[in-house]
Motif scaffolding. Structure first.
Motif, PDB file in Angstrom:
ATOM      1  N   ALA A  91     -18.667  41.258  -6.436  1.00 19.75           N
ATOM      2  CA  ALA A  91     -18.836  42.123  -7.620  1.00 19.75           C
ATOM      3  C   ALA A  91     -17.467  42.680  -7.992  1.00 19.75           C
ATOM      4  N   PRO A  92     -17.248  42.957  -9.285  1.00 14.59           N
ATOM      5  CA  PRO A  92     -15.911  43.412  -9.704  1.00 14.59           C
ATOM      6  C   PRO A  92     -15.538  44.797  -9.181  1.00 14.59           C
ATOM      7  N   ASP A  93     -16.534  45.585  -8.760  1.00 19.19           N
ATOM      8  CA  ASP A  93     -16.219  46.940  -8.273  1.00 19.19           C
ATOM      9  C   ASP A  93     -16.238  47.021  -6.749  1.00 19.19           C
ATOM     10  N   VAL A  94     -16.172  45.885  -6.080  1.00 24.62           N
ATOM     11  CA  VAL A  94     -16.120  45.845  -4.621  1.00 24.62           C
ATOM     12  C   VAL A  94     -14.686  46.085  -4.159  1.00 24.62           C
ATOM     13  N   LYS A  95     -14.540  46.852  -3.087  1.00 21.84           N
ATOM     14  CA  LYS A  95     -13.226  47.039  -2.456  1.00 21.84           C
ATOM     15  C   LYS A  95     -13.285  46.488  -1.037  1.00 21.84           C
TER      16      LYS A  95
END
Ligand code: DHB
Ligand code: MG
Length: 239
Positions: A91-95
């Motif tokens: 997902a694009p908001d995964v760190k």
């Protein structure tokens, strides 16, 4: 007498054929397809060991992250960042915070990550897990870093249990911890092998400790075959 027939197990052509078949049919190309290929090719060309997860295993890890909607992911053992790219691509908001002991591996990994355009999602920390993890934990305990939803342990095997214990202390409730390579061609079940192979010892240590650990809600061991031979994942859900 101890059964050591696992020592004779070698790659089976059927396992590799099924991996190739699965790749042909299940590799829905995504925006990271080229970056994942680069993450296989460049570390190999740079002489890094060919021990990254297989494509289907990378997709398995990604699927686990997506199932639990993981946003904060920890990885111990970056190597060339192949699994790291899978984790960050969920997902694009995964760190993803990933720890690598070898400066050369870290340099290659950072090139691979930049090529994937994931440098804002992935932080590569240089150091031994036994040093880096307590530092991370201090940040988690101070509230300056969020707890982790998912941890992938894939580093030096003798320290598996130490890494697992650190991961549990930094895990949110219902987090998942997966340990790579615990089956070791079946040597896991051979108490004799553990006496002379510290990687087997490290795998047995973590499996047996997880079985006794009251912080664990669920645990299973998933044996795998494929282009990476016969091995397996320890999969743990934290209470
Ligand atoms: C080994 C380590 C790995 O992470 C892996 O995936 C396969 C083998 C090893 O040290 O033997
Ligand atoms: Mg591994």
């Amino acid at each position: 007498m101890t059964d050591t027939s696992y020592q004779t197990y070698e790659k089976d052509a059927r396992w590799t054929a099924v991996d190739h078949y699965a790749t042909r049919h299940l590799d829905q190309s995504n925006s990271f397809s080229a970056a994942l290929q680069y993450a296989k090719d460049v570390p190999a060309r740079e002489g890094l060991p060919n021990i990254e997860v297989s494509q289907m295993q990378g997709k398995f890890l990604a699927a686990q992250c997506q199932l639990i909607n993981a946003k904060h992911i920890l990885e111990v053992g970056t190597l060339g960042a192949y699994s790291t790219i899978w984790l960050a691509s969920t997902a694009p908001d995964v760190k993803v915070t990933t720890i690598e002991i070898n400066p050369k591996h870290k340099e290659v990994a950072e090139r691979v990550i930049k090529n994937a355009g994931l440098e804002h999602q992935i932080e590569v920390l240089l150091g031994a897990g036994v040093d880096a993890l307590p530092k991370l934990r201090a940040e988690v305990e101070a509230g300056t870093r969020p707890k982790f939803d998912f941890t992938f342990i894939d580093a030096d095997k003798p320290n598996n249990l130490a890494y697992f214990n650190e991961a549990v202390l930094m895990s949110r409730s219902r987090a998942c911890v997966i340990v790579d390579n615990v089956v070791r061609k079946g040597a896991l079940a051979d108490a004799e092998a553990a006496k002379f192979d510290d990687k087997v010892r490290g795998s047995r240590d973590v499996v047996e400790a997880v079985g006794r650990d009251t912080r664990v809600l669920q645990s299973t061991l998933l044996q795998t075959v494929g282009e990476k031979n016969y091995d397996g994942f320890l999969v743990v859900v934290i209470k």
